[in-house]
Design a protein around this motif. Structure first.
Motif, PDB file in Angstrom:
ATOM      1  N   THR A   1     -16.979   8.636 -44.819  1.00  0.00           N
ATOM      2  CA  THR A   1     -16.531   8.799 -43.441  1.00  0.00           C
ATOM      3  C   THR A   1     -15.018   8.578 -43.341  1.00  0.00           C
ATOM      4  O   THR A   1     -14.410   7.923 -44.189  1.00  0.00           O
ATOM      5  CB  THR A   1     -17.239   7.811 -42.510  1.00  0.00           C
ATOM      6  OG1 THR A   1     -16.807   6.485 -42.824  1.00  0.00           O
ATOM      7  CG2 THR A   1     -18.755   7.913 -42.645  1.00  0.00           C
ATOM      8  N   ARG A   2     -14.457   9.143 -42.287  1.00  0.00           N
ATOM      9  CA  ARG A   2     -13.028   8.930 -42.041  1.00  0.00           C
ATOM     10  C   ARG A   2     -12.742   7.446 -41.830  1.00  0.00           C
ATOM     11  O   ARG A   2     -11.702   6.926 -42.257  1.00  0.00           O
ATOM     12  CB  ARG A   2     -12.592   9.736 -40.810  1.00  0.00           C
ATOM     13  CG  ARG A   2     -11.092   9.680 -40.533  1.00  0.00           C
ATOM     14  CD  ARG A   2     -10.698  10.604 -39.396  1.00  0.00           C
ATOM     15  NE  ARG A   2     -10.953  12.002 -39.728  1.00  0.00           N
ATOM     16  CZ  ARG A   2     -10.153  12.754 -40.479  1.00  0.00           C
ATOM     17  NH1 ARG A   2      -9.063  12.218 -41.016  1.00  0.00           N
ATOM     18  NH2 ARG A   2     -10.440  14.016 -40.711  1.00  0.00           N
ATOM     19  N   GLY A   3     -13.659   6.747 -41.193  1.00  0.00           N
ATOM     20  CA  GLY A   3     -13.486   5.319 -40.981  1.00  0.00           C
ATOM     21  C   GLY A   3     -13.456   4.539 -42.278  1.00  0.00           C
ATOM     22  O   GLY A   3     -12.720   3.555 -42.409  1.00  0.00           O
ATOM     23  N   LEU A   4     -14.238   4.962 -43.278  1.00  0.00           N
ATOM     24  CA  LEU A   4     -14.244   4.282 -44.566  1.00  0.00           C
ATOM     25  C   LEU A   4     -12.902   4.439 -45.270  1.00  0.00           C
ATOM     26  O   LEU A   4     -12.332   3.470 -45.769  1.00  0.00           O
ATOM     27  CB  LEU A   4     -15.361   4.842 -45.446  1.00  0.00           C
ATOM     28  CG  LEU A   4     -15.509   4.171 -46.812  1.00  0.00           C
ATOM     29  CD1 LEU A   4     -16.253   2.852 -46.680  1.00  0.00           C
ATOM     30  CD2 LEU A   4     -16.225   5.082 -47.806  1.00  0.00           C
ATOM     31  N   VAL A   5     -12.393   5.664 -45.305  1.00  0.00           N
ATOM     32  CA  VAL A   5     -11.121   5.928 -45.980  1.00  0.00           C
ATOM     33  C   VAL A   5      -9.993   5.148 -45.325  1.00  0.00           C
ATOM     34  O   VAL A   5      -9.100   4.622 -46.000  1.00  0.00           O
ATOM     35  CB  VAL A   5     -10.818   7.440 -45.977  1.00  0.00           C
ATOM     36  CG1 VAL A   5      -9.457   7.715 -46.596  1.00  0.00           C
ATOM     37  CG2 VAL A   5     -11.908   8.209 -46.729  1.00  0.00           C
ATOM     38  N   ALA A   6     -10.040   5.027 -43.989  1.00  0.00           N
ATOM     39  CA  ALA A   6      -8.967   4.342 -43.268  1.00  0.00           C
ATOM     40  C   ALA A   6      -9.029   2.834 -43.423  1.00  0.00           C
ATOM     41  O   ALA A   6      -7.991   2.163 -43.451  1.00  0.00           O
ATOM     42  CB  ALA A   6      -9.025   4.719 -41.786  1.00  0.00           C
ATOM     43  N   ALA A   7     -10.236   2.275 -43.545  1.00  0.00           N
ATOM     44  CA  ALA A   7     -10.393   0.815 -43.486  1.00  0.00           C
ATOM     45  C   ALA A   7     -10.367   0.130 -44.844  1.00  0.00           C
ATOM     46  O   ALA A   7     -10.030  -1.048 -44.937  1.00  0.00           O
ATOM     47  CB  ALA A   7     -11.694   0.464 -42.764  1.00  0.00           C
TER      48      ALA A   7
END
Length: 276
Positions: A112-118
């Motif tokens: 997910t985009r959230g995983l890559v960002a966090a």
């Protein structure tokens, strides 16, 4: 072991489906249910990865548009002795990931985009390695077959609620029990296999990266952040929840008994024991 678990799972869920078919239509209903189970398994074998990725709104990535993520995945796949899987991005802020595909040659990893960002790079590597471990163990086939069969059992249970079974045998009560107990039994079978599968994937991921503490840190952060962020595609397709590294659904507390994922705290403890 992966092939044996898949066979046992398919056999148990096919038996459940045939039992419901017999309640609904006697021997003819059981035969029809067996045919539906066979057709569903064949369809899932060839098309499950495409279906799941489409349901989740996944966008395929390449080295051109995600060079760092692509190269990281390629390096981890090489360490794991796997061909490079297709790589996808899920447009949700919830940090999570899953793998799909019928075998290592036809596999995909979605983050997910959230995983890559966090996540830090080491944490992200741990999560991707976990998904590669599922591919190496061929868990992805088992998960997609389970989702397909559970969907068929739930559908037949819903039908029986309104028909009451053959010659109204069992009446409305029988239909309600079929609707509730059959999907529950299928879920319990999936839960028993899924928990062992997650522990084993964590162990192999730690071996691939050599950093069990990084995956432990990632699991803790994902579990905390996932509880505050709604994954809309996953909520619309709850049968896919078992595929994610952390349960993406916002279930009621009483539903935790039937969770397909082992307790995050226990997963972290096992990883930190590997580090020690």
């Amino acid at each position: 072991m992966g092939n044996a678990r898949t066979f046992i799972l398919m056999a148990v869920m096919t038996a459940l489906l045939m039992g419901l078919g017999a309640m609904a239509g006697g021997s003819q209903g059981a035969i029809l249910a067996l045919m539906v189970a066979g057709a569903g398994n064949i369809w899932a074998w060839w098309n499950s990865d495409k279906m799941v990725l489409r349901q989740q709104g996944a966008v395929e990535l390449s080295r051109a548009n995600a060079p760092d993520l692509f190269d990281l995945t390629a390096a981890l796949a090489q360490r794991a002795g796997l061909p490079m899987p297709r790589l996808y991005l899920l447009e949700t802020d919830q940090p999570n990931a899953f793998a799909t595909g019928r075998d290592p040659q036809n596999a995909a990893v979605a983050v997910t985009r959230g995983l890559v960002a966090a996540m830090s790079r080491d944490e992200l590597a741990g999560v991707i390695a976990h998904e590669l471990a599922h591919i190496r163990h061929r868990d992805t086939l088992m998960m997609t077959v389970t989702a397909t069969m559970a969907g068929a059992i739930a559908m037949l249970g819903n039908m029986m609620m309104f028909t009451g079974g053959r010659d109204n045998r069992g009446g409305a009560l029988g239909g309600i029990l079929a609707m509730i107990l059959a999907p529950l039994a299928a879920g319990l079978v999936q839960m028993a296999i899924s928990r062992a599968r997650e522990y084993e994937a964590d162990r192999l991921a730690a071996e691939i990266t050599g950093q069990p503490q990084a995956l432990a840190s990632a699991l803790a952060r994902i579990a905390q952040m996932a509880g505050r962020t709604v994954n809309i595609p996953a909520e619309k397709n709850p049968a896919s929840a078992a595929m994610f590294i952390i349960n993406p659904l916002h279930a009621l507390r009483m539903d935790a008994l039937f969770s397909t994922h082992p307790p995050t705290e226990e997963r972290i403890n096992r990883l930190m024991a590997m580090r020690a």
